[in-house]
Design an enzyme around this catalytic site. Structure first.
Site, mmCIF file in Angstrom:
data_model
loop_
_atom_site.group_PDB
_atom_site.id
_atom_site.type_symbol
_atom_site.label_atom_id
_atom_site.label_comp_id
_atom_site.label_asym_id
_atom_site.label_seq_id
_atom_site.Cartn_x
_atom_site.Cartn_y
_atom_site.Cartn_z
ATOM 1 N N HIS A 67 2.271 -12.334 3.132
ATOM 2 C CA HIS A 67 2.073 -11.644 1.851
ATOM 3 C C HIS A 67 1.180 -10.420 2.051
ATOM 4 C CE1 HIS A 67 1.409 -11.590 -2.622
ATOM 5 N NE2 HIS A 67 0.336 -10.932 -2.218
ATOM 6 N N GLU A 68 0.051 -10.621 2.730
ATOM 7 C CA GLU A 68 -0.881 -9.506 2.938
ATOM 8 C C GLU A 68 -0.283 -8.455 3.869
ATOM 9 O OE1 GLU A 68 -3.259 -9.363 0.890
ATOM 10 O OE2 GLU A 68 -2.968 -11.421 0.237
ATOM 11 N N HIS A 71 1.869 -6.036 1.917
ATOM 12 C CA HIS A 71 1.049 -4.960 1.340
ATOM 13 C C HIS A 71 0.735 -3.918 2.418
ATOM 14 C CE1 HIS A 71 0.283 -6.779 -2.546
ATOM 15 N NE2 HIS A 71 -0.224 -7.871 -2.002
#
Length: 158
Positions: A67-68, A71
């Site tokens: 998820h990170e 980004h």
């Protein structure tokens, strides 16, 4: 697990899942409470909540890392890196990252109690508020009468 091991793990996930290198710092941050990880746009670093690893294991933590990294890679390539962007949602689904992290045990949502009561001078209608407001700016929704504020002696849970 220490920060060096986490750094190697994030670099490996970045290469395997995204086909691109992770060139910045990944660290653990025990102070994170309501999130599994976070990405810093200025420094491009990533922080991971170690309590997620301790509680839910490597598989869930890897989803947080993905998820990170979504980004991270989208921001560096100047594409939509925010949660609501289609690029972010598409890439997250492709790599199998998690949209939300699991809630830690004992981590309940903090409920703000009602501390103030607005009371209508005409009809007595009561409005509970969590924050203090200026009653002169508002009128009763029932009879359009003037309101006054009364601070509650006790705390009412919503």
């Amino acid at each position: 697990m220490d920060n060096e091991t986490l750094q190697a793990w994030v670099e490996q996930v970045s290469r395997d899942s995204f086909g691109r290198p992770f060139l910045h710092q990944a660290t653990f941050n025990r102070r994170l409470r309501s999130t599994g990880g976070r990405y810093f746009m200025r420094s491009h670093d990533i922080e991971i909540n170690p309590k997620q690893l301790e509680t839910f294991g490597r598989e869930e933590t890897e989803k947080i890392i993905k998820h990170e990294l979504c980004h991270y890679h989208l921001h560096l390539t100047k594409r939509g890196y925010r949660h609501q962007d289609a690029d972010f949602q598409r890439l997250l689904a492709e790599v199998g990252g998690s949209r939300y992290c699991s809630a830690l045990p004992g981590q309940t949502k903090r409920v703000q109690p009602y501390r103030y009561k607005l009371v209508c001078r005409s009809c007595g209608m009561e409005y509970l508020r969590k924050r203090k407001v200026n009653p002169a700016k508002y009128a009763c929704g029932k009879c359009r009468g003037k309101l006054f504020i009364k601070m509650l002696d006790f705390v009412l849970e919503p």
